[in-house]
Design an enzyme around this catalytic site. Sequence first.
Site, short mmCIF file in Angstrom:
data_model
loop_
_atom_site.label_atom_id
_atom_site.label_comp_id
_atom_site.label_asym_id
_atom_site.label_seq_id
_atom_site.Cartn_x
_atom_site.Cartn_y
_atom_site.Cartn_z
N CYS A 148 34.98 43.95 40.25
CA CYS A 148 36.05 43.98 41.27
C CYS A 148 35.57 43.59 42.66
O CYS A 148 36.23 42.80 43.36
CB CYS A 148 36.68 45.36 41.29
SG CYS A 148 35.48 46.70 41.21
N HIS A 190 39.51 48.35 47.41
CA HIS A 190 38.16 48.24 47.96
C HIS A 190 38.21 47.45 49.28
O HIS A 190 38.96 46.49 49.39
CB HIS A 190 37.24 47.46 47.02
CG HIS A 190 36.89 48.15 45.73
ND1 HIS A 190 37.18 49.47 45.46
CD2 HIS A 190 36.22 47.68 44.65
CE1 HIS A 190 36.71 49.77 44.25
NE2 HIS A 190 36.13 48.70 43.74
#
Length: 329
Positions: free
Chosen positions: A126, A234
């Site tokens: 990710c 994130h």
Amino acid sequence: MRVAVVGATGLVGGVMLKVLEERNFPLQMLIPVASERSAGKTIKFKGQSVLVVTPEEALGLKPDLALFSAGGETSLKWAGRFTDAGTIVIDNSSAWRMEPGIPLIVPEVNGDKIKAGDKLIANPNCSTIQMVVALAPLHRKYGIKRIVVSTYQSVTGTGIKAVRQLEDERNGISGEKAYNYVIDKNCIPQCDVFTPNGYTKEEMKLVNETRKIFGDDSIGITATAVRVPVAGGHSEAVNVEFNSDFDIEGVRMILSQADGVVVLDDPTSNQYPMPAMSENRDEVFVGRIRRDESAGNTLNMWIVADNLRKGAATNTIQIAEYMMKQDLI
Ligand code: A2P
């Protein structure tokens, strides 16, 4: 098309089901797959209850496509059996990413690396995906020499247990722990386990996967990955040195025209991306774009994305869509 989602009862698997539904992915049959523990349960898909099966049962149903997000061990054990049976596998675990000959794909960056006959495609980590989506168009224009990245990573990247740990801590409940330390009101400078060089696996994924995706082992990359008590996405502070000089307006122009990127950057009105606003979105958000005044040809930027969507489920499904468009499935 018969589509198996392996890990359908997990966090990423659940988002995969949602994204397949939202994008109206052309499937004839959905095959939700999980461990023996969940086999026999049902999940909801397009308003219907669908039975969860084991990987062995799913193999018997001969899926055309299998999207794996059930951890590295499950991928190592099962991906080959599915591809041997003629299924195209797109794997979200780290099991196959660095294997030579296995394409590691972010469609808008290096979709063209998938060749006819490729049966197993790896989906990157990710943190890597959101960084390369934002950096690829700048790399094409200015050539990246070195990247220094610090991450601020959502607990959703660890899985359901970590989300529960954060919620339990906020509610004063003592429950199961995903981390060695308290995560609420804290930052843990460890994502995944340590490797012998003192970096964590997550940090080394950022180094190795970025080089593989850009097809350039000469790029210098160093990373510090930190878990923060956030659930939406994130964030990354990225310092990037280019081979040639740039002007900030040129950088903004390139980013604002880049596939999958949204520029949100206006210091005069305090505009910048944040994980709370990236949640449930498929784009990669970029802001705080500014020259590093301490070094030549160097840029600072802030990159935010929903790690469960573009960082995992959406990218996997975009790979499948790309392959369908190119007649590779
Ligand atoms: P299960 O729910 O039956 O354990 P997460 O990363 O969010 O914890 O999710 C992991 C996913 O991978 C879950 O759907 C889990 O199923 C699935 N899984 C774990 N081990 C296996 C296995 N051996 N075979 C198939 N699926 C597995």
